[in-house]
Structure formats: C-alpha cells, structure tokens
Design a protein around this motif. Structure first.
Motif, PDB file in Angstrom:
ATOM      1  N   ARG A 175      48.214  37.471  44.895  1.00  0.00           N
ATOM      2  CA  ARG A 175      47.038  36.663  44.570  1.00  0.00           C
ATOM      3  C   ARG A 175      47.418  35.552  43.590  1.00  0.00           C
ATOM      4  O   ARG A 175      47.060  34.392  43.779  1.00  0.00           O
ATOM      5  CB  ARG A 175      45.946  37.567  43.988  1.00  0.00           C
ATOM      6  CG  ARG A 175      44.625  36.892  43.754  1.00  0.00           C
ATOM      7  CD  ARG A 175      43.535  37.854  43.284  1.00  0.00           C
ATOM      8  NE  ARG A 175      43.916  38.663  42.130  1.00  0.00           N
ATOM      9  CZ  ARG A 175      44.170  39.966  42.175  1.00  0.00           C
ATOM     10  NH1 ARG A 175      44.084  40.625  43.301  1.00  0.00           N
ATOM     11  NH2 ARG A 175      44.523  40.625  41.076  1.00  0.00           N
ATOM     12  N   ARG A 176      48.179  35.906  42.544  1.00  0.00           N
ATOM     13  CA  ARG A 176      48.581  34.902  41.548  1.00  0.00           C
ATOM     14  C   ARG A 176      49.500  33.848  42.147  1.00  0.00           C
ATOM     15  O   ARG A 176      49.470  32.691  41.744  1.00  0.00           O
ATOM     16  CB  ARG A 176      49.270  35.584  40.363  1.00  0.00           C
ATOM     17  CG  ARG A 176      48.316  36.293  39.431  1.00  0.00           C
ATOM     18  CD  ARG A 176      48.990  36.690  38.124  1.00  0.00           C
ATOM     19  NE  ARG A 176      50.181  37.493  38.291  1.00  0.00           N
ATOM     20  CZ  ARG A 176      50.199  38.818  38.321  1.00  0.00           C
ATOM     21  NH1 ARG A 176      49.096  39.501  38.209  1.00  0.00           N
ATOM     22  NH2 ARG A 176      51.335  39.468  38.450  1.00  0.00           N
ATOM     23  N   SER A 177      50.329  34.247  43.093  1.00  0.00           N
ATOM     24  CA  SER A 177      51.288  33.304  43.673  1.00  0.00           C
ATOM     25  C   SER A 177      50.659  32.421  44.747  1.00  0.00           C
ATOM     26  O   SER A 177      51.271  31.456  45.185  1.00  0.00           O
ATOM     27  CB  SER A 177      52.470  34.061  44.289  1.00  0.00           C
ATOM     28  OG  SER A 177      52.040  34.746  45.457  1.00  0.00           O
ATOM     29  N   GLY A 178      49.451  32.769  45.188  1.00  0.00           N
ATOM     30  CA  GLY A 178      48.802  32.007  46.249  1.00  0.00           C
ATOM     31  C   GLY A 178      49.155  32.493  47.639  1.00  0.00           C
ATOM     32  O   GLY A 178      48.612  32.017  48.624  1.00  0.00           O
ATOM     33  N   VAL A 179      50.074  33.456  47.747  1.00  0.00           N
ATOM     34  CA  VAL A 179      50.492  33.967  49.055  1.00  0.00           C
ATOM     35  C   VAL A 179      49.331  34.660  49.752  1.00  0.00           C
ATOM     36  O   VAL A 179      49.136  34.498  50.954  1.00  0.00           O
ATOM     37  CB  VAL A 179      51.701  34.920  48.931  1.00  0.00           C
ATOM     38  CG1 VAL A 179      51.987  35.635  50.240  1.00  0.00           C
ATOM     39  CG2 VAL A 179      52.921  34.141  48.476  1.00  0.00           C
ATOM     40  N   ALA A 180      48.513  35.405  49.002  1.00  0.00           N
ATOM     41  CA  ALA A 180      47.389  36.129  49.613  1.00  0.00           C
ATOM     42  C   ALA A 180      46.435  35.159  50.288  1.00  0.00           C
ATOM     43  O   ALA A 180      46.006  35.378  51.424  1.00  0.00           O
ATOM     44  CB  ALA A 180      46.660  36.966  48.575  1.00  0.00           C
ATOM     45  N   GLU A 181      46.109  34.049  49.607  1.00  0.00           N
ATOM     46  CA  GLU A 181      45.206  33.052  50.187  1.00  0.00           C
ATOM     47  C   GLU A 181      45.841  32.387  51.407  1.00  0.00           C
ATOM     48  O   GLU A 181      45.194  32.161  52.426  1.00  0.00           O
ATOM     49  CB  GLU A 181      44.849  32.003  49.140  1.00  0.00           C
ATOM     50  CG  GLU A 181      43.855  30.971  49.640  1.00  0.00           C
ATOM     51  CD  GLU A 181      43.498  29.968  48.558  1.00  0.00           C
ATOM     52  OE1 GLU A 181      43.107  28.857  48.934  1.00  0.00           O
ATOM     53  OE2 GLU A 181      43.608  30.290  47.362  1.00  0.00           O
ATOM     54  N   GLU A 182      47.127  32.097  51.303  1.00  0.00           N
ATOM     55  CA  GLU A 182      47.856  31.491  52.414  1.00  0.00           C
ATOM     56  C   GLU A 182      47.829  32.408  53.642  1.00  0.00           C
ATOM     57  O   GLU A 182      47.612  31.951  54.763  1.00  0.00           O
ATOM     58  CB  GLU A 182      49.297  31.249  51.961  1.00  0.00           C
ATOM     59  CG  GLU A 182      50.102  30.345  52.831  1.00  0.00           C
ATOM     60  CD  GLU A 182      51.478  30.136  52.213  1.00  0.00           C
ATOM     61  OE1 GLU A 182      52.462  30.543  52.855  1.00  0.00           O
ATOM     62  OE2 GLU A 182      51.559  29.570  51.107  1.00  0.00           O
ATOM     63  N   LEU A 183      48.010  33.707  53.424  1.00  0.00           N
ATOM     64  CA  LEU A 183      47.989  34.655  54.531  1.00  0.00           C
ATOM     65  C   LEU A 183      46.608  34.757  55.163  1.00  0.00           C
ATOM     66  O   LEU A 183      46.479  34.924  56.372  1.00  0.00           O
ATOM     67  CB  LEU A 183      48.454  36.037  54.077  1.00  0.00           C
ATOM     68  CG  LEU A 183      49.935  36.163  53.804  1.00  0.00           C
ATOM     69  CD1 LEU A 183      50.245  37.499  53.154  1.00  0.00           C
ATOM     70  CD2 LEU A 183      50.740  36.004  55.074  1.00  0.00           C
ATOM     71  N   GLN A 184      45.551  34.648  54.342  1.00  0.00           N
ATOM     72  CA  GLN A 184      44.203  34.696  54.890  1.00  0.00           C
ATOM     73  C   GLN A 184      43.964  33.519  55.825  1.00  0.00           C
ATOM     74  O   GLN A 184      43.181  33.612  56.762  1.00  0.00           O
ATOM     75  CB  GLN A 184      43.157  34.681  53.779  1.00  0.00           C
ATOM     76  CG  GLN A 184      43.060  35.993  53.053  1.00  0.00           C
ATOM     77  CD  GLN A 184      42.071  35.933  51.910  1.00  0.00           C
ATOM     78  OE1 GLN A 184      41.715  34.873  51.421  1.00  0.00           O
ATOM     79  NE2 GLN A 184      41.631  37.099  51.477  1.00  0.00           N
ATOM     80  N   ASN A 185      44.616  32.412  55.570  1.00  0.00           N
ATOM     81  CA  ASN A 185      44.453  31.233  56.418  1.00  0.00           C
ATOM     82  C   ASN A 185      45.310  31.295  57.677  1.00  0.00           C
ATOM     83  O   ASN A 185      45.148  30.479  58.574  1.00  0.00           O
ATOM     84  CB  ASN A 185      44.783  29.963  55.637  1.00  0.00           C
ATOM     85  CG  ASN A 185      43.793  29.712  54.531  1.00  0.00           C
ATOM     86  OD1 ASN A 185      42.621  30.065  54.659  1.00  0.00           O
ATOM     87  ND2 ASN A 185      44.247  29.124  53.444  1.00  0.00           N
ATOM     88  N   GLN A 186      46.250  32.241  57.742  1.00  0.00           N
ATOM     89  CA  GLN A 186      47.119  32.378  58.907  1.00  0.00           C
ATOM     90  C   GLN A 186      46.574  33.466  59.825  1.00  0.00           C
ATOM     91  O   GLN A 186      47.078  34.559  59.879  1.00  0.00           O
ATOM     92  CB  GLN A 186      48.540  32.719  58.483  1.00  0.00           C
ATOM     93  CG  GLN A 186      49.223  31.625  57.734  1.00  0.00           C
ATOM     94  CD  GLN A 186      50.619  32.029  57.329  1.00  0.00           C
ATOM     95  OE1 GLN A 186      51.138  33.053  57.721  1.00  0.00           O
ATOM     96  NE2 GLN A 186      51.236  31.185  56.525  1.00  0.00           N
TER      97      GLN A 186
END
Length: 188
Positions: free
Chosen positions: A124-135
């Motif tokens: 979540r802090r790295s932004g990976v979680a948000e990026e994955l939600q968009n994929q």
C-alpha cells in the motif's frame, strides 16, 4: 465472467524448507502467488528474471546473505518492496537491514497473519497495491460471440484512452457493456 484482479507476486528467499512452507501456503490463501528460492544466488536470479511485487528475504542464507541481496536489489530498483524475515533480531542487524533499504524487518518466529498484514502495508505504501487494482483483466469467455468480442474490444479501447472501468454482463441473446469513465473536474 467477472473481471479477475492480478495476483500479488511474492518472492520468498528462505533456505529452510519447513520455515518457508507455512508462509508460502498462508500467503497463497490471500491471493498472493509465491515463488520460493532456497539460497541467495537463486533468489537474486529469480528477482532479476521475474521481478516480484514484494521480496521476503531471510538474512542467513547459504552463499550470498540477505543483506547483500537487499543491497543488490536496491541498486537496480530503489522502490522494490523488501521485507527481511530473520532470526537475526539484534539492533545492529535491524539497523543494517533498514539502512540497506529493507522496508520492514520481521524477527523469527513471526505470526503469518501479521506477515500478511505487513506485506499488504508495504504494498500500500509503495503504491503497488493500487497499481495492481488497476490491472484487471477479463478471462477468455467460453463460446464468446463475435459481437461480444467486438463490444469488449471497443470498451477496452475507450478505457485505454480515457481511463475508467468496464463492466460486462452476458446471457443468451443479450450482452451488456457498461463503460464507466471518471469525469474530470471543470475549472471554475
């Protein structure tokens, strides 16, 4: 079929097969695809060949230790989420791991439930979680009609240009596509 979110890819570098088994199984139950490497060199090779979303890294590994792997990963990717999992829990070890670029440092023995939460927090802090939600992708539909394929292709084209979300529902004789595009705020 509903859209399917991409699984979180985890690289677990741990030389003890028994210690690797439980976190690997538990993370898999939380939609995380875990690959395991049993030594430092194999872990670094796996990282370079298939960069994961997060690295779980033991310190005491045969050959190349976890501190060296962490340092090498950081020289290639400063933003790669890394969590150290280790029995080395002295202040000097924790300071060394965090100084070399680890995002978190977990002492063994640890709770696998806490590990999942720490992985989710780092992502979540790295932004990976948000990026994955968009994929999100749509799986191949069995018996997909030409009309459905064309509709999905047009909807994906719109979303690629403008952003947004595609919702697809289908039943015999009827296919409905909804393309939701976020409205941009107008300058007042």
């Amino acid at each position: 079929l509903p859209p399917v979110a991409m699984a979180i890819r985890v690289l677990l570098v741990e030389d003890d097969r028994k210690l690797a088994h439980l976190p690997k199984e538990y993370l898999a139950t939380h939609d995380m695809r875990v690959s395991w490497a049993a030594d430092g060199a194999a872990g670094l090779r796996d990282f370079l060949a298939h960069p994961p979303d997060v690295v779980l890294l033991d310190v005491m590994l045969p050959g190349m230790d976890g501190f060296e792997i962490c340092e090498r990963i950081r020289t290639r990717d400063r933003d790669q989420p890394i969590i150290m999992l280790t029995a080395k829990s002295g202040d000097e070890d924790i300071i060394q791991g965090l100084t070399l670029g680890a995002d978190d440092y977990v002492a063994k023995p640890f709770s696998v439930a806490q590990l999942v939460l720490r992985v989710q927090a780092v992502l979540r802090r790295s932004g990976v979680a948000e990026e994955l939600q968009n994929q999100i992708f749509y799986p191949m539909v069995s018996g997909q009609s030409g009309g459905m394929g064309l509709g999905l292709s047009i909807a994906q084209s719109i979303v690629n240009q403008h952003g947004g979300l595609i919702e697809c529902r289908s039943k015999p004789g009827e296919t409905v596509f909804s393309v939701l595009i976020p409205l941009e705020k107008q300058d007042e």
